[in-house]
Design an enzyme around this catalytic site. Structure first.
Site, short mmCIF file in Angstrom:
data_model
loop_
_atom_site.label_atom_id
_atom_site.label_comp_id
_atom_site.label_asym_id
_atom_site.label_seq_id
_atom_site.Cartn_x
_atom_site.Cartn_y
_atom_site.Cartn_z
N GLY A 472 0.97 -1.12 -0.17
CA GLY A 472 -0.23 -0.19 -0.09
C GLY A 472 0.74 1.24 0.12
O GLY A 472 1.92 1.12 -0.64
N SER A 473 0.38 2.23 0.57
CA SER A 473 1.14 3.48 0.66
C SER A 473 2.57 3.60 1.18
O SER A 473 3.15 4.49 0.78
CB SER A 473 0.18 4.56 1.37
#
Length: 765
Positions: A472-473
Site C-alpha cells: 500500500g501507501s
C-alpha cells in the site's frame, strides 16, 4: 542178523576219552560228520589189529582250503597228523564178534610197523561216540596289516583335512564376519546425542538451550518368551510403562514385539522424575525375580519335561522391565517461553530443528553424534568385556542480533493491538539502520515452543518473513525516491490533485473524497494521495512505458522481489512484474503499492532503513556471530551494502517523511515520539485473501525511523485483516510509538537536538 551200528565220533578207549600224545593237538571232528564215515573211505573196526603195510614214501599234503578251528584247536602239528591219517589207506579190519557191523569188518588193521594214531593209547577201547556238534566256522585269514595301516592313515588324513579346512575358514576366512555376528548378539551399540548448541540474544541470554533428559529405550530381544520366561512379556511391560510415559499400551507392546532389533526408543527426552519412577519399579521387580523360589523356577526352564522342567515361570518371578533402559540425552528448552519463538523456531520430537533458526542452522546446532558400544548380559553391563566409545561433538552456539528487552516490548505491543483490532495477525520489526541487524522481530499470535500442543499449525511460522503482502501507501516512498533521485521534481514541486483521475480502465481516487488539492510533492506524501503519486510517477519518462522501466529499476535496487540474504526457511522474496508485463491499471497501481508488487515486512523495513542510512542499503541480518565447541567466537560477516539513491535524495525524503508525522494534515500523527524527530509513512492497502485470491479486508501499516536528524533504528508495524478500524495511522501509529520510544530509551539514544523542518504541504494557486 543185523549188527548194531558202531558209535562214531571218538577214537579213544574206555570211558570215551581220547589220549593225545604230548605235544600233539587233539583232533577236531567237523560238525555234522561225527558218527558218520567219510564218504568213499572205509572206517576201521574197533578191535581189529592192524595188518602190516609196506612202507610208503611220504607225500607232501595237498593244498586244502582253510578251515575254521575252535579256540581249543592245536597248532600245525595236529593238523598235519590229521591230514596224514586221512590220506593214508587203512587195511580192512576183522569184524568184532557180536557186532554185526560190516563197515567195521572193512576197516584195515594197523600193521606192527604202522604208527598208532595220535591221541589213543594202546590197549584202550575206543570211546563212545560223542553227541553231534555244531559245524565250526571256517578259519579267517588275517588281511595284510600294511594295507590296513594305509587305509587307516588315509581315513585319518581325510578327517584331519576337514578339521583343518574348517579351522582355516573360522580363523581366517570368516573370522571377521563371525566375530561381527557374535558381537551383534553380545554388544549393544547406543548412539550418543551431541549437545545441541544454544541460541542466545545479543546480550548472551539464552533463548533456546539444552538440559539433561533421558530417552527410555528397550532391547526387544529380551522380551521373547525364551529370554523373559513368560510368553507375554511385551504386554506386561507395556501395562507398567503406559501410565508413566503417557503412551498407549498398544503402541508400547508393538515396539517391544520387534526381536530382530536390539535397540528401540520407547519415549524421548523424558524428565528425571520419569526416569526415576521406571528405575524404582524395575529394581523392585528384579529383587522379587531373584528370590530363591524364583531362581529355582528359572533353573527348571533349561530342563525337559521328563526331568521335571518348566516352560515358563510364574508372573511373580518374571521381570518384564529387565529389557528396559534409560539413555542420557538432552532436551531442548526455551527459558523465555514464547519470546522470539517465531524467529528462533522449535525442534521436533527427535530433537531436530523443525522451524525458524532451529531448522535453518540445524547442522551447526546439532553437532556430531557419537556412539557407544558395550557388552551386556541379561541387561547388565559387562565391564570387563571391553567396548568402544566415539565421543560426540557439541553443536555451535548462535548469538542473535535480537535485543531481548526490545523483543519483549515489541511482542507485547503487537499482541495487544492485534487483540484490540480483532485482527488475524500482526508483526513488528526493529532494525538498526547502520548495520542492518534486526533488533526485534515479533509476531502475534505466537506460540510457546515448550508446549507445541497448544499451538495451531498456522502459528508456527514467521509471518514477518514468510508473508508476502501488498504494502500500500508505504511503497510511495520508493516512487518519490525515483522522482527525486532522477531529478524530475523536488520536494516543493507543485502538484494539482483532482478528485478523480482516469487512467487505463480505472477512475482512480484517494481514500477520502475531495475536490482539487493543491499540494507540494511533500504534501502528496504527507496526505498519502494516490492521484498525486501517479502524477509524479508520470514525470519519470517521456511516456508511460519508459516511466515504468525507470521505476522498476529503483524498486529492485530497494530489494523488492529480491532475497534478503537471511536464508530463513520459507522466507518470501515477494513479487514484481516486469515493466513489459504490466497491463492496464497495473502500470499505475504499482506506484502506490498495489497490484503487481508484494513484499515481506522485513523487506519493507529495509526500504526505510535505506533512506535512514543516507541512501545505502545494508543487507539485513539476524545472527551476530557463532561460538564453536572449543569456545572460539566468530562474528558474522557484515551485511552487503548497495547505494540506492544519493545522500541528498535520502535527506530530502527524510524531511518529507517528517511532515507525515508532524503536519496537522499528515496521516501519521499518532506515531510521534516526544523529544525525538520521527520520519515515517502510513499504509492502508486492500488485502488479498490467501484462500480465495481476491481482495478482502485491509492491511494496515506504519513504518518509520528515529531520530530523523540522526537516524538510529527503524520500526515497522503491520496488522492483517483488522476489524476495529483499518487505517495504518490509526492502528499501527500507536504501536510504532510504543516500540520506538522503548527502543530509543533502551539503546540510550539522546533526544533530537533540533526541530523538524515542517515542509509546506500545500500551495495556493
Amino acid at each position: 542178523m543185523s549188527t548194531p551200528r558202531q558209535p562214531t565220533g571218538g577214537t579213544g578207549g574206555a570211558g570215551g576219552r581220547r589220549f593225545v600224545a604230548k605235544g600233539a593237538a587233539p583232533r577236531q571232528t567237523p560238525r555234522g560228520q561225527a558218527g558218520r564215515a567219510e564218504p568213499g573211505k572205509a572206517q576201521p573196526a574197533k578191535a581189529q589189529p592192524a595188518k602190516p603195510q609196506p612202507a610208503r614214501a611220504k607225500q607232501p599234503p595237498k593244498a586244502q582250503p582253510p578251515k575254521a578251528q575252535s579256540p581249543k584247536a592245536a597248532g600245525p602239528r595236529k593238523a598235519q597228523s590229521v591230514k596224514a591219517q586221512s590220506a593214508m589207506p587203512r587195511p580192512p579190519r576183522a569184524q568184532s564178534a557180536g557186532t554185526g557191523d560190516p563197515k567195521a569188518a572193512r576197516r584195515p588193521l594197523r600193521t606192527p610197523g604202522q604208527r598208532r594214531p595220535e591221541g589213543r593209547l594202546p590197549g584202550r577201547p575206543r570211546p563212545k561216540s560223542r553227541p553231534p556238534q555244531r559245524p565250526q566256522a571256517r578259519a579267517i585269514r588275517l588281511a595284510d596289516p600294511r594295507r590296513r595301516l594305509r587305509v587307516v592313515t588315509v581315513a585319518l588324513f581325510l578327517v584331519f583335512s576337514v578339521f583343518a579346512g574348517r579351522l582355516v575358514q573360522l580363523q581366517l576366512l570368516d573370522s571377521d564376519a563371525l566375530a561381527a555376528d557374535a558381537n551383534t548378539n553380545r554388544y549393544l551399540s547406543i548412539p550418543i546425542t551431541a549437545e545441541r548448541g544454544s541460541i542466545t540474544s545479543a546480550d548472551g541470554v539464552a533463548l533456546a538451550t539444552t538440559v539433561d533428559a533421558y530417552d527410555i529405550t528397550a532391547d526387544p530381544a529380551m522380551f521373547t518368551p525364551e529370554a523373559a520366561g513368560v510368553p507375554d512379556a511385551p504386554e506386561q511391560a507395556a501395562a507398567l510403562l503406559a501410565p508413566i510415559l503417557g503412551l498407549s499400551k498398544e503402541k508400547l507392546a508393538a515396539d517391544l514385539h520387534t526381536p530382530k532389533t536390539r535397540y528401540k526408543r520407547l519415549a524421548a527426552q523424558q524428565s528425571p522424575d520419569v526416569k526415576n519412577q521406571i528405575s524404582d519399579l524395575k529394581s523392585g521387580l528384579e529383587k522379587q525375580a531373584n528370590s530363591k523360589a524364583c531362581l529355582a523356577q528359572k533353573r527348571l526352564l533349561t530342563k525337559s519335561a521328563e526331568e521335571g522342567g518348566r516352560t515358563r515361570v510364574d508372573n511373580e518371578c518374571a521381570n518384564p522391565l529387565a529389557g528396559v533402559f534409560n539413555r542420557d540425552t538432552q532436551k531442548r528448552v526455551y527459558p523465555s517461553d514464547g519470546l522470539a519463538s517465531n524467529l528462533v523456531g522449535f525442534v521436533n520430537a527427535e530433537g531436530e530443528g523443525a522451524g525458524g533458526l532451529e531448522q535453518q542452522y540445524q547442522k551447526q546446532l546439532a553437532g556430531k553424534d557419537g556412539r557407544s558400544s558395550y557388552a551386556q548380559a541379561g541387561g547388565r553391563l559387562v565391564p570387563t568385556a571391553g567396548g568402544s566409545l566415539d565421543q560426540a561433538v557439541p553443536g555451535t552456539d548462535l548469538r542473535l542480533t535480537v535485543n531481548r528487552d526490545i523483543q519483549w516490548a515489541a511482542q507485547r505491543a503487537i499482541t495487544d493491538q492485534v487483540a484490540n483490532a480483532g485482527a488475524e495477525k500482526g508483526y513488528v520489526v526493529v532494525q538498526d539502520v547502520k548495520t542492518g541487524q534486526v533488533l526485534a522481530m515479533a509476531t502475534s499470535p505466537g506460540f510457546n515452543p515448550n508446549d507445541l500442543s497448544t499451538a495451531k499449525s498456522s502459528q508456527l511460522g514467521n509471518p514477518a518473513l514468510q508473508d508476502s503482502y501488498e504494502p500500500g501507501s508505504t511503497a510511495k516512498l520508493m516512487t518519490m525516491a525515483a522522482v527525486l533521485d532522477s531529478g524530475k521534481a523536488t520536494w516543493d514541486t507543485k502538484v494539482t490533485v483532482p478528485g478523480r483521475l482516469q487512467r487505463a480502465d480505472v477512475n482512480f481516487q484517494d481514500d477520502v473524497d475531495h475536490g482539487t488539492w493543491y499540494l507540494t510533492l511533500a504534501g502528496v506524501l504527507a496526505k498519502s494521495s494516490n492521484i498525486g503519486t501517479i502524477e509524479a510517477f508520470e514525470t519519470l519518462g517521456a511516456d508511460q512505458p519508459e516511466a515504468n522501466r525507470v521505476l522498476d529499476g529503483y524498486l529492485r535496487k530497494f530489494g523488492v522481489a529480491q532475497p534478503t540474504g537471511l536464508g530463513f526457511p520459507g522466507e518470501a522474496a515477494g513479487k514484481l512484474k516486469k515493466p513489459e508485463d504490466l497491463v492496464a491499471s497495473e502500470k499505475y497501481n504499482i506506484t502506490f503499492g498495489q497490484g503487481p508488487m508484494t513484499l515481506s515486512a522485513l523487506q519493507a523495513t529495509s526500504v526505510y532503513s535505506t533512506i535512514a542510512n543516507g541512501g545505502v542499503r545494508v543487507a539485513p541480518s539476524v545472527v551476530q556471530g557463532t561460538t564453536s565447541p572449543d569456545g572460539r567466537y566468530t562474528p558474522a560477516a557484515p551485511g552487503a551494502q548497495t547505494r540506492v539513491v544519493s545522500e541528498q535524495t535520502a535527506k530530502t525524503l527524510t524531511e518529507m517523511l517528517e511532515s507525515v508525522v508532524t503536519d496537522e494534515q499528515g496521516t501519521g500523527g499518532k506515531a510521534a515520539v516526544p523529544g525525538y524527530r520521527v520520519a515515517g509513512k502510513t499504509g492502508t492497502a486492500n488485502r488479498v485473501d490467501p484462500k480465495t485470491g481476491g481482495y478482502r479486508g485491509y492491511t494496515a501499516s506504519f513504518i518509520g525511523f528515529a531520530p530523523a536528524d540522526a537516524p538510529r533504528v527503524t520500526v515497522s508495524c503491520v496488522i492483517q485483516d483488522p476489524v476495529n478500524g483499518h487505517f495504518g495511522g490509526q492502528l499501527c501509529g500507536p504501536v510504532f510509538k510504543q516500540v520506538m520510544e522503548f527502543t530509543l530509551k533502551t539503546l540510550q539514544v539522546p533526544p533530537s537536538g533540533s526541530e523538524a523542518p515542517n515542509l509546506p504541504v500545500e500551495w495556493k494557486p
